[in-house]
Design an enzyme around this catalytic site. Sequence first.
Site, PDB file in Angstrom:
ATOM      1  CG  ASN A 163      -0.394  -0.139   2.551  1.00  0.00           C
ATOM      2  OD1 ASN A 163       0.780  -0.341   2.656  1.00  0.00           O
ATOM      3  ND2 ASN A 163      -0.846   0.388   3.607  1.00  0.00           N
ATOM      4  CD  GLU A 259       5.684   0.253  13.233  1.00  0.00           C
ATOM      5  OE1 GLU A 259       4.693   0.317  13.364  1.00  0.00           O
ATOM      6  OE2 GLU A 259       6.425   1.137  13.843  1.00  0.00           O
ATOM      7  CB  CYS A 293      -1.535   0.009   8.861  1.00  0.00           C
ATOM      8  SG  CYS A 293      -0.469   1.147   8.863  1.00  0.00           S
TER       9      CYS A 293
HETATM   10  P1  NAP Z   1       1.750  -8.753   3.525  1.00  0.00           P
HETATM   11  O1  NAP Z   1       0.999  -9.776   2.829  1.00  0.00           O
HETATM   12  O2  NAP Z   1       2.258  -9.219   4.946  1.00  0.00           O
HETATM   13  O3  NAP Z   1       3.203  -8.419   2.896  1.00  0.00           O
HETATM   14  C1  NAP Z   1       4.245  -7.317   3.307  1.00  0.00           C
HETATM   15  C2  NAP Z   1       5.575  -7.913   2.664  1.00  0.00           C
HETATM   16  O4  NAP Z   1       5.915  -8.931   3.095  1.00  0.00           O
HETATM   17  C3  NAP Z   1       5.360  -8.061   1.257  1.00  0.00           C
HETATM   18  O5  NAP Z   1       6.719  -7.580   0.587  1.00  0.00           O
HETATM   19  C4  NAP Z   1       5.558  -9.493   0.899  1.00  0.00           C
HETATM   20  O6  NAP Z   1       5.983  -9.922  -0.331  1.00  0.00           O
HETATM   21  C5  NAP Z   1       6.270 -10.042   2.177  1.00  0.00           C
HETATM   22  N1  NAP Z   1       6.327 -11.357   2.556  1.00  0.00           N
HETATM   23  C6  NAP Z   1       5.306 -12.209   2.135  1.00  0.00           C
HETATM   24  N2  NAP Z   1       5.527 -13.257   2.782  1.00  0.00           N
HETATM   25  C7  NAP Z   1       6.922 -13.334   3.446  1.00  0.00           C
HETATM   26  C8  NAP Z   1       7.841 -14.124   4.193  1.00  0.00           C
HETATM   27  N3  NAP Z   1       7.550 -15.400   4.220  1.00  0.00           N
HETATM   28  N4  NAP Z   1       8.934 -13.826   4.443  1.00  0.00           N
HETATM   29  C9  NAP Z   1       9.300 -12.170   4.218  1.00  0.00           C
HETATM   30  N5  NAP Z   1       8.521 -11.281   3.777  1.00  0.00           N
HETATM   31  C10 NAP Z   1       7.409 -11.893   3.278  1.00  0.00           C
HETATM   32  O7  NAP Z   1       1.158  -7.415   3.544  1.00  0.00           O
HETATM   33  P2  NAP Z   1       0.494  -6.780   2.521  1.00  0.00           P
HETATM   34  O8  NAP Z   1      -0.740  -7.297   2.012  1.00  0.00           O
HETATM   35  O9  NAP Z   1       1.604  -5.987   1.565  1.00  0.00           O
HETATM   36  O10 NAP Z   1      -0.042  -5.111   3.281  1.00  0.00           O
HETATM   37  C11 NAP Z   1      -1.142  -5.111   4.125  1.00  0.00           C
HETATM   38  C12 NAP Z   1      -0.977  -5.465   5.594  1.00  0.00           C
HETATM   39  O11 NAP Z   1      -0.105  -4.657   6.080  1.00  0.00           O
HETATM   40  C13 NAP Z   1      -2.003  -5.218   6.487  1.00  0.00           C
HETATM   41  O12 NAP Z   1      -2.385  -6.025   7.415  1.00  0.00           O
HETATM   42  C14 NAP Z   1      -1.918  -3.713   7.085  1.00  0.00           C
HETATM   43  O13 NAP Z   1      -2.607  -3.262   8.207  1.00  0.00           O
HETATM   44  C15 NAP Z   1      -0.189  -3.736   7.134  1.00  0.00           C
HETATM   45  N6  NAP Z   1       0.443  -2.371   7.009  1.00  0.00           N
HETATM   46  C16 NAP Z   1       0.835  -1.981   8.212  1.00  0.00           C
HETATM   47  C17 NAP Z   1       1.547  -0.908   8.258  1.00  0.00           C
HETATM   48  C18 NAP Z   1       2.063  -0.219   9.630  1.00  0.00           C
HETATM   49  O14 NAP Z   1       3.029   0.502   9.482  1.00  0.00           O
HETATM   50  N7  NAP Z   1       1.670  -0.771  10.708  1.00  0.00           N
HETATM   51  C19 NAP Z   1       1.723  -0.207   7.244  1.00  0.00           C
HETATM   52  C20 NAP Z   1       1.148  -0.703   5.928  1.00  0.00           C
HETATM   53  C21 NAP Z   1       0.601  -1.989   5.850  1.00  0.00           C
HETATM   54  P3  NAP Z   1       4.929 -10.293  -1.561  1.00  0.00           P
HETATM   55  O15 NAP Z   1       4.256  -9.212  -1.890  1.00  0.00           O
HETATM   56  O16 NAP Z   1       5.867 -10.876  -2.464  1.00  0.00           O
HETATM   57  O17 NAP Z   1       4.236 -11.405  -1.021  1.00  0.00           O
HETATM   58  O1  G3H Z   2      -0.827   1.607   6.112  1.00  0.00           O
HETATM   59  C1  G3H Z   2      -0.035   2.133   6.959  1.00  0.00           C
HETATM   60  C2  G3H Z   2       0.607   2.896   6.881  1.00  0.00           C
HETATM   61  O2  G3H Z   2       1.634   3.235   7.827  1.00  0.00           O
HETATM   62  C3  G3H Z   2      -0.340   4.314   6.878  1.00  0.00           C
HETATM   63  O3  G3H Z   2       0.123   5.391   6.874  1.00  0.00           O
HETATM   64  O4  G3H Z   2      -1.411   6.891   8.157  1.00  0.00           O
HETATM   65  O5  G3H Z   2       0.029   7.810   6.685  1.00  0.00           O
HETATM   66  O6  G3H Z   2      -1.792   6.480   5.552  1.00  0.00           O
HETATM   67  P1  G3H Z   2      -0.685   6.701   6.733  1.00  0.00           P
END
Ligand code: NAP
Ligand code: G3H
Length: 484
Positions: A163, A259, A293
Site C-alpha cells: 500500500n 509495523e 493500517c
Molecule cells: P503482507 O502480505 O504481510 O506483505 C508484506 C510484505 O511481506 C510484502 O513485501 C510480501 O511480499 C512480504 N512477505 C510475504 N511473505 C513473506 C515471508 N515469508 N517472509 C518475508 N517477507 C514476506 O502485507 P500486505 O498485503 O502487503 O499489506 C497489508 C498489511 O500490511 C495489512 O495488514 C496492513 O495493516 C499492514 N500494514 C501495516 C503498516 C504499519 O505501519 N503498521 C503499514 C502498511 C501496511 P510479497 O508481496 O511478495 O508477498
Molecule cells: O498503511 C499503513 C501506513 O503506515 C499508514 O500510513 O497513516 O500515513 O496513511 P498513513
Amino acid sequence: MFRCIFSEGQKYKNLLNGRWVASRSGTWDQIFSPTDGSLVGEIPAVSPEEAGEFLETAVQAQKAWTTIPTNERAEVLHKAADILLREKDVIAGVLMREIAKNRKSSLSEVTRTADLIHFTAEEGKRVTGESLSSGAFPGFHETKLSIVNRVPVGVVLAIAPFNYPINLAASKIAPALVAGNAVVFKPPTQGSISALYLARVFCEAGLPAGVLNVITGQGRMIGDFLASHPLVNMIAFTGSSKIGKHIASLAGMKPLLLELGGKDAALVLEDADLSLAAQHIAAGAFSFSGQRCTAVKRILVLESVADKLIEKLLPLVQKMTVGRPEDDADITPLISNEAADFVQALIGDAIQKGAKLLAGNKREKNLVYPTLLDRVTVDMRVAWEEPFGPVLPILRVKTVEEAVRITNESEYGLQASVFTENVDSAFRIGAQLDVGTVQVNGKTERGPDHFPFIGVKSSGMGTQGIRYSIEAMTRSKAIVLNFH
Ligand code: NAP
Ligand code: G3H
C-alpha cells in the site's frame, strides 16, 4: 529524464552491486494493473539460490560506506530526494497503474517521501553518543570513562507492503543508509515496479555499488531465506501481522522493527464536535479505499449522539466518487479480487447477523463501494477483523467504559481517536487505551513522518519515525578508558 537504465521494454531489473540484473534462471513475475488487468510489467523472480549474492555484496559494500562521513552520506540522500521530486509525475503514474492508488494520493506519497528523505538526511547528522564517568556510581570514583557511540548494525533487510511501496520503503532505506548501514530491500510483489523506480532514484543519486541491493520475487518463495539469513543484522518490516509474526519466528536474535496490522477505533463522546468527527472519520476510513493500517476501522459512538453523527457522516460517504485512480476517484479498485472477496465476506457476515446497511454493499469485480454499517455488534467479524477495504462499522455503546473495553479487546493496538471537547476526558481515556498512539480530535494516521509510529500487541514492535528508525538501525558501542 532518468539516467540509470533499469528495464528492457516492460522487463524491470533488480539492483545488485550497482548493476541492473535479471534473475539467473530467467524467471519473471508478471504484474497486472488492479484496475483493468493490463500488464504493467515483469519483475525478476529471484530464487533463494541466487538471493545470497544480494546479501554478500551488501556486507562488503557496507564496510566502505560506514567510513564515509555522515554529511557525505546525507548529501546522497538529499540528491535522491531531489531526483524523486523531479520524477514525481512519472513515479505517481506507476503507482496509479500498479496499486490503483488515486492520482492525488500517489503524488502525495512521492512528495511526502522526498520530504522524508531530506529530513532523514539532516537528522542523520545529529546522531551523537555520550560519555559516562564512573564517578557517578558508588565505589568507583573517577577511575573510568565510558565513551558510548552509535554505530550501524550492518546489513538491514527492509521489507515493505503493497500500500506504500515508495514511502514505506524509503522510511526504512533512508534512515538505514544515513546511519552507515547497507540495505537489502525486498519490495512487495504488487508494488515492485514502483519500488524499483525508487531504487533507480538512489542509483542515480550516486549511491555506491552494493550499498542498496533490491531483490524481487514472491515473499513466500524468498522471504524465509532472507529473514533467517545470518548475514542480515536487522529486519525492518511493514506488512500484515501474520507475516510479521512469521518473520519474528525466523529471526532468532536479529533486532526487529515491525509495523503490522490495525483495527483503529474512533471513539465519539457525547460532547464531541460531530461535524469535525464525521469529516475526520470519513477521510480516515476511506482514503486509498481503506487500504491503510491506520484507517479508521470501527466507530464506537455513544448511543445518545449516534443518530446525529450518522446524519453528518452518511452524506460524506454517499458523495464519494468510485472509479479509476487516473480519474482521481475517492474509491478505487482493491489490490486483488481476493481482497475484495474478503471485504465482501465481512459485510455479508454483518448483514446476516443483523447490522443495518446505510450505504454500499455493492461490488464490481475488485471495486467495492464505500460501505457504512450501523448497529454492528461484537459477535460480528467486522467488529474485530481488519478489512483493508472500504467498509466502516458503527458500534453503538452505552458508556465510555464500554468503548474503552471494546477498543482494548482487539488483538491489535496501533492507534485510536478520541473525539471530545473536553481535554481532561481526552487525556483520561487516552491513558486507558492499549494502543501506540491516541489522536485527540483527529483521524488516525502515521504522519508527519518524524513522529513516532508505534504498534503494540499484534500491531508491531519497536518505534518507526525518522529519528526513532535511525536509533533502531544503530546500536551502542562503548569504549572504556581506565585511569591509573
Ligand atoms: P503482507 O502480505 O504481510 O506483505 C508484506 C510484505 O511481506 C510484502 O513485501 C510480501 O511480499 C512480504 N512477505 C510475504 N511473505 C513473506 C515471508 N515469508 N517472509 C518475508 N517477507 C514476506 O502485507 P500486505 O498485503 O502487503 O499489506 C497489508 C498489511 O500490511 C495489512 O495488514 C496492513 O495493516 C499492514 N500494514 C501495516 C503498516 C504499519 O505501519 N503498521 C503499514 C502498511 C501496511 P510479497 O508481496 O511478495 O508477498
Ligand atoms: O498503511 C499503513 C501506513 O503506515 C499508514 O500510513 O497513516 O500515513 O496513511 P498513513
